[in-house]
Design a protein around this motif. Structure first.
Motif, PDB file in Angstrom:
ATOM      1  N   VAL A  25       8.418   8.372  15.778  1.00  0.00           N
ATOM      2  CA  VAL A  25       9.286   8.533  14.604  1.00  0.00           C
ATOM      3  C   VAL A  25       9.236   7.305  13.729  1.00  0.00           C
ATOM      4  CG1 VAL A  25      11.681   8.767  13.868  1.00  0.00           C
ATOM      5  CG2 VAL A  25      10.824  10.155  15.738  1.00  0.00           C
ATOM      6  N   GLU A  26       9.258   6.118  14.369  1.00  0.00           N
ATOM      7  CA  GLU A  26       9.252   4.888  13.592  1.00  0.00           C
ATOM      8  C   GLU A  26       7.965   4.766  12.782  1.00  0.00           C
ATOM      9  OE1 GLU A  26       9.504   0.172  14.539  1.00  0.00           O
ATOM     10  OE2 GLU A  26      10.693   1.562  15.734  1.00  0.00           O
ATOM     11  N   ALA A  27       6.836   5.106  13.403  1.00  0.00           N
ATOM     12  CA  ALA A  27       5.564   5.058  12.683  1.00  0.00           C
ATOM     13  C   ALA A  27       5.565   6.036  11.526  1.00  0.00           C
ATOM     14  CB  ALA A  27       4.416   5.375  13.645  1.00  0.00           C
ATOM     15  N   LYS A  28       6.136   7.222  11.779  1.00  0.00           N
ATOM     16  CA  LYS A  28       6.200   8.239  10.732  1.00  0.00           C
ATOM     17  C   LYS A  28       7.046   7.749   9.570  1.00  0.00           C
ATOM     18  CE  LYS A  28       7.633  13.061  10.010  1.00  0.00           C
ATOM     19  NZ  LYS A  28       8.239  14.244  10.652  1.00  0.00           N
ATOM     20  N   GLU A  29       8.185   7.094   9.902  1.00  0.00           N
ATOM     21  CA  GLU A  29       9.059   6.592   8.846  1.00  0.00           C
ATOM     22  C   GLU A  29       8.353   5.528   8.018  1.00  0.00           C
ATOM     23  OE1 GLU A  29      12.499   5.098  10.715  1.00  0.00           O
ATOM     24  OE2 GLU A  29      13.478   7.046  10.823  1.00  0.00           O
ATOM     25  N   ALA A  30       7.643   4.632   8.685  1.00  0.00           N
ATOM     26  CA  ALA A  30       6.982   3.554   7.973  1.00  0.00           C
ATOM     27  C   ALA A  30       5.949   4.087   6.994  1.00  0.00           C
ATOM     28  CB  ALA A  30       6.315   2.602   8.973  1.00  0.00           C
ATOM     29  N   VAL A  31       5.137   5.056   7.459  1.00  0.00           N
ATOM     30  CA  VAL A  31       4.125   5.658   6.579  1.00  0.00           C
ATOM     31  C   VAL A  31       4.786   6.337   5.392  1.00  0.00           C
ATOM     32  CG1 VAL A  31       2.341   7.407   6.427  1.00  0.00           C
ATOM     33  CG2 VAL A  31       2.468   5.939   8.447  1.00  0.00           C
ATOM     34  N   ALA A  32       5.864   7.084   5.670  1.00  0.00           N
ATOM     35  CA  ALA A  32       6.556   7.790   4.587  1.00  0.00           C
ATOM     36  C   ALA A  32       7.125   6.807   3.585  1.00  0.00           C
ATOM     37  CB  ALA A  32       7.676   8.654   5.160  1.00  0.00           C
ATOM     38  N   ALA A  33       7.685   5.707   4.067  1.00  0.00           N
ATOM     39  CA  ALA A  33       8.288   4.737   3.162  1.00  0.00           C
ATOM     40  C   ALA A  33       7.245   4.120   2.252  1.00  0.00           C
ATOM     41  CB  ALA A  33       8.997   3.642   3.964  1.00  0.00           C
ATOM     42  N   VAL A  34       6.093   3.766   2.816  1.00  0.00           N
ATOM     43  CA  VAL A  34       5.054   3.151   2.005  1.00  0.00           C
ATOM     44  C   VAL A  34       4.474   4.150   1.009  1.00  0.00           C
ATOM     45  CG1 VAL A  34       2.779   2.096   2.087  1.00  0.00           C
ATOM     46  CG2 VAL A  34       4.500   1.445   3.768  1.00  0.00           C
ATOM     47  N   SER A  35       4.277   5.378   1.423  1.00  0.00           N
ATOM     48  CA  SER A  35       3.685   6.365   0.533  1.00  0.00           C
ATOM     49  C   SER A  35       4.610   6.686  -0.630  1.00  0.00           C
ATOM     50  CB  SER A  35       3.364   7.648   1.304  1.00  0.00           C
ATOM     51  OG  SER A  35       4.552   8.228   1.815  1.00  0.00           O
ATOM     52  N   LYS A  36       5.908   6.703  -0.363  1.00  0.00           N
ATOM     53  CA  LYS A  36       6.857   7.010  -1.437  1.00  0.00           C
ATOM     54  C   LYS A  36       7.062   5.821  -2.361  1.00  0.00           C
ATOM     55  CE  LYS A  36       9.550  10.455   1.107  1.00  0.00           C
ATOM     56  NZ  LYS A  36      10.867  10.772   1.701  1.00  0.00           N
ATOM     57  N   ASN A  37       6.785   4.614  -1.860  1.00  0.00           N
ATOM     58  CA  ASN A  37       7.038   3.418  -2.635  1.00  0.00           C
ATOM     59  C   ASN A  37       5.807   2.517  -2.645  1.00  0.00           C
ATOM     60  OD1 ASN A  37      10.144   3.666  -2.993  1.00  0.00           O
ATOM     61  ND2 ASN A  37       9.785   4.041  -0.822  1.00  0.00           N
ATOM     62  N   ALA A  38       4.660   3.101  -2.972  1.00  0.00           N
ATOM     63  CA  ALA A  38       3.416   2.341  -2.957  1.00  0.00           C
ATOM     64  C   ALA A  38       3.475   1.159  -3.911  1.00  0.00           C
ATOM     65  CB  ALA A  38       2.248   3.264  -3.323  1.00  0.00           C
ATOM     66  N   SER A  39       4.202   1.319  -5.046  1.00  0.00           N
ATOM     67  CA  SER A  39       4.269   0.253  -6.023  1.00  0.00           C
ATOM     68  C   SER A  39       5.107  -0.914  -5.537  1.00  0.00           C
ATOM     69  CB  SER A  39       4.865   0.774  -7.339  1.00  0.00           C
ATOM     70  OG  SER A  39       6.181   1.273  -7.116  1.00  0.00           O
ATOM     71  N   PHE A  40       5.874  -0.691  -4.449  1.00  0.00           N
ATOM     72  CA  PHE A  40       6.726  -1.751  -3.930  1.00  0.00           C
ATOM     73  C   PHE A  40       5.927  -2.799  -3.185  1.00  0.00           C
ATOM     74  CE2 PHE A  40       9.201  -3.292  -0.219  1.00  0.00           C
ATOM     75  CZ  PHE A  40      10.008  -4.161  -0.921  1.00  0.00           C
ATOM     76  N   ARG A  41       4.823  -2.419  -2.581  1.00  0.00           N
ATOM     77  CA  ARG A  41       4.021  -3.393  -1.838  1.00  0.00           C
ATOM     78  C   ARG A  41       3.632  -4.523  -2.778  1.00  0.00           C
ATOM     79  NH1 ARG A  41       1.236  -3.163   2.871  1.00  0.00           N
ATOM     80  NH2 ARG A  41       1.547  -0.914   3.048  1.00  0.00           N
ATOM     81  N   GLU A  42       3.953  -5.738  -2.372  1.00  0.00           N
ATOM     82  CA  GLU A  42       3.722  -6.887  -3.247  1.00  0.00           C
ATOM     83  C   GLU A  42       2.253  -7.004  -3.616  1.00  0.00           C
ATOM     84  OE1 GLU A  42       5.133 -11.560  -3.464  1.00  0.00           O
ATOM     85  OE2 GLU A  42       5.361 -10.408  -1.622  1.00  0.00           O
ATOM     86  N   GLU A  43       1.997  -7.288  -4.877  1.00  0.00           N
ATOM     87  CA  GLU A  43       0.619  -7.397  -5.350  1.00  0.00           C
ATOM     88  C   GLU A  43      -0.098  -8.535  -4.619  1.00  0.00           C
ATOM     89  OE1 GLU A  43       1.131  -6.243  -9.989  1.00  0.00           O
ATOM     90  OE2 GLU A  43       2.539  -7.628  -9.088  1.00  0.00           O
ATOM     91  N   SER A  44      -1.357  -8.328  -4.339  1.00  0.00           N
ATOM     92  CA  SER A  44      -2.118  -9.286  -3.552  1.00  0.00           C
ATOM     93  C   SER A  44      -2.271 -10.616  -4.287  1.00  0.00           C
ATOM     94  CB  SER A  44      -3.504  -8.721  -3.224  1.00  0.00           C
ATOM     95  OG  SER A  44      -4.282  -9.687  -2.558  1.00  0.00           O
ATOM     96  N   ASN A  45      -2.186 -11.695  -3.519  1.00  0.00           N
ATOM     97  CA  ASN A  45      -2.401 -13.031  -4.063  1.00  0.00           C
ATOM     98  C   ASN A  45      -3.742 -13.614  -3.617  1.00  0.00           C
ATOM     99  OD1 ASN A  45       0.088 -13.381  -5.508  1.00  0.00           O
ATOM    100  ND2 ASN A  45       1.131 -13.555  -3.540  1.00  0.00           N
ATOM    101  N   PHE A  46      -4.566 -12.771  -2.995  1.00  0.00           N
ATOM    102  CA  PHE A  46      -5.910 -13.211  -2.619  1.00  0.00           C
ATOM    103  C   PHE A  46      -6.831 -13.091  -3.831  1.00  0.00           C
ATOM    104  CE2 PHE A  46      -4.215 -12.040   1.572  1.00  0.00           C
ATOM    105  CZ  PHE A  46      -4.543 -13.186   2.288  1.00  0.00           C
ATOM    106  N   LEU A  47      -7.626 -14.120  -4.063  1.00  0.00           N
ATOM    107  CA  LEU A  47      -8.497 -14.168  -5.228  1.00  0.00           C
ATOM    108  C   LEU A  47      -9.444 -12.977  -5.283  1.00  0.00           C
ATOM    109  CD1 LEU A  47      -9.273 -15.836  -7.714  1.00  0.00           C
ATOM    110  CD2 LEU A  47     -10.956 -17.031  -6.291  1.00  0.00           C
ATOM    111  N   ASP A  48      -9.981 -12.584  -4.143  1.00  0.00           N
ATOM    112  CA  ASP A  48     -10.956 -11.490  -4.104  1.00  0.00           C
ATOM    113  C   ASP A  48     -10.334 -10.136  -4.471  1.00  0.00           C
ATOM    114  OD1 ASP A  48     -12.864 -13.289  -3.348  1.00  0.00           O
ATOM    115  OD2 ASP A  48     -12.729 -12.838  -1.196  1.00  0.00           O
TER     116      ASP A  48
END
Length: 532
Positions: A25-48
């Motif tokens: 369930v926890e894995a399912k929740e995590a995937v659902a949260a990220v998919s619904k809020n993809a724009s929330f993931r902080e933008e990458s700070n890696f140069l590449d």
């Protein structure tokens, strides 16, 4: 011990070990949260990971900052040569003025002396004609002396001008700017050639705040450094905040982390509902300044805990609770909020990943029109608004249920002695509309103590708890009487000591037509383990 979810509509019962169900369930929740809020993931700070245009903008900003620091111009107005010319001009203008004043002082006694001589000459001409030649000779000698005096005065004036010019030449070396290669922001050195991996992360924050326009980002960085150097709030002593009300201690604090690892900052505006607190904090100009200083210092402490390296949690998740907060009629509150927003937008770019407003009242929508026009589009996009009935559901999209405080419908309790991170796996059960679900927690040995946490998103269900002994001859024990749970109810925590084998049955009856999500966790302590 096992947990079993049983459908009250005659459907199939599903039984599984608690940890296995909870992991899925926890894995399912995590995937659902990220998919619904993809724009929330902080933008990458890696140069590449940056686009080519973004890499060019970063390189340009790095060059600007490097040159400005090495030339000693990052903290000045960028035009030191203009200042030097203006100072030289002012000193040169002072010299002629001084010369004119000296001439006027010298001319006054000469004029008076000349008048006396003319009067004496007229008296002598009437009575003593024989002395005219001697008088003329005497006047010639005096005229000669006056010419010599004027020549001496002209020489002195030239010396004054020459001295002023020499002083200007001597002062020119003082205009040399001292280069400070250790200029830093939030503990991160800004000189790119130092090679600190966090430098690019800080520069990227200013670039993103200005749509990757290097020139605008550079000016924003300079203004931020000027503000930090000049703002009195950073120089005031710690005692300046000593008379702030104690209630403010709970008005802004860090508690846990979100799904991406960002520290979560909670702001409780309800403290201002108390008139005494409101008047003390915002009733005077001095109080407002003290409040602003307190809020900025809190932000500084929170930023100090961020990981400003590539891949680190380099921003905060901010949750602002508007429950019982003053309405728009409170002008001082409006002004204070706007000051904080303006300061943070101008001087703390990209340090708040999301700004979630919860328990939002109706008046907020009118209130927001006062300051929204002053926010950038990027800042506006980070606001998330949740009405009282949607608080837990909204927070759950960003924060795990075990990290959400109980007052907001989560399972996190201060100084929790029952559940830790290691044994706090959460199980999810869905209750369909107009149906009933039961959750069974088994006591597999006698004299075991069972503990559980349970919450239902949005509640509005009937809920009860019972202990059913394994021995059919024993009586069922009511652990918690049936109750209609309102929308704003906190999570339930309860403990039952089973004197015999059996199971605790949690019953959730959904009388609405909408499905409900149940989240719970549990654990058991055996009497044998306690004795050991």
């Amino acid at each position: 011990m096992a947990v079993e979810a049983v459908s009250g509509n005659g459907g199939e019962a599903v039984a599984a070990p608690a940890k296995e169900v909870s992991a899925k369930v926890e894995a399912k929740e995590a995937v659902a949260a990220v998919s619904k809020n993809a724009s929330f993931r902080e933008e990458s700070n890696f140069l590449d990971d940056l686009k080519e245009s973004e890499q060019k903008a970063l390189a340009e900003l790095r060059d600007k900052v490097e040159a400005a620091i090495l030339d000693g111009k990052l903290l000045d107005d960028g035009k030191p040569e203009v200042k030097e010319k203006e100072e030289t001009k002012k000193k040169a203008d002072k010299a002629p003025v001084k010369k004119k004043e000296e001439e006027e002082v010298k001319k006054e006694p000469e004029a008076e002396e000349k008048k006396e001589e003319e009067a004496e000459a007229e008296r002598k001409q009437e009575g003593e004609e024989s002395k005219e030649e001697a008088k003329e000779t005497e006047e010639k000698e005096e005229g000669k002396k006056e010419d010599e005096a004027k020549e001496e005065e002209a020489g002195e004036d030239e010396k004054v001008v020459a001295a002023a010019a020499a002083a200007t030449e001597e002062e020119k070396p003082a205009a040399v700017v001292v280069v400070d290669k250790d200029i830093a922001l939030w503990g991160v050195p800004l000189l790119p050639s130092k090679g600190n991996e966090a430098t690019d992360v800080v520069l990227l924050k200013f670039l993103r705040a200005r749509d990757f326009k290097a020139g605008a980002a550079f000016e924003m960085l300079r203004r931020t450094l000027h503000w930090r150097r000049d703002w009195a709030g950073f120089t005031a002593g710690g005692d300046a905040d000593a008379d702030l009300p104690e209630e403010l201690a709970g008005a802004c604090y860090l508690d846990g982390a979100d799904r991406e690892g960002h520290p979560v900052c909670y702001n409780a505006m309800g403290v201002f509902a108390d008139d005494a607190v409101y008047k003390k904090v915002l009733g005077t100009e001095e109080g407002k300044a003290r409040f602003l200083r307190w809020r900025v210092r809190a932000m500084e402490r929170h930023v100090a805990g961020l990981d400003l390296r590539p891949g680190g949690a380099a921003s905060l998740l901010q949750v602002t609770d508007l429950k019982n907060s003053p309405g728009p009629a409170k002008k001082d509150f409006r002004v204070a909020v706007k000051q904080v927003l303006d300061l943070f937008q101008d001087n703390y770019p990209e340090l708040v990943a999301r700004n979630i407003l919860i328990n939002v009242p109706f008046w907020y929508y009118a209130f927001s029109t006062l300051f929204y026009p002053f926010l950038t589009q990027r800042t506006k996009s980070k606001f998330v608004i949740a009405r009282p009935s949607k608080v837990t559901e909204t927070l759950l999209k960003y924060i795990p249920i075990e990290a959400i405080p109980v007052k907001y419908g989560g399972l996190k309790r201060d100084d929790d002695a029952e559940f830790s991170v290691e044994d706090s796996e959460v199980t999810e059960v869905t209750v369909k509309g107009s149906s009933t679900e039961t959750i069974e927690i088994e006591a597999t040995e006698a004299d075991a103590t069972l503990t559980w946490d349970l919450t239902v998103l949005g509640w509005e269900v009937n809920y009860k708890e019972e202990f059913v002994p394994a021995d059919e001859g024993s009586y069922t024990i009511i652990v918690r009487k049936g109750k209609k749970m309102a929308a704003g109810e906190e999570a339930v925590r309860n403990t039952f000591r089973a004197g015999e084998l059996g199971k605790v049955v949690l019953t959730i009856e959904n009388t609405s037509n909408k499905k409900k999500k149940v989240l719970f966790r549990h654990k058991a302590k055996s009497a044998f383990a306690k004795k050991c």
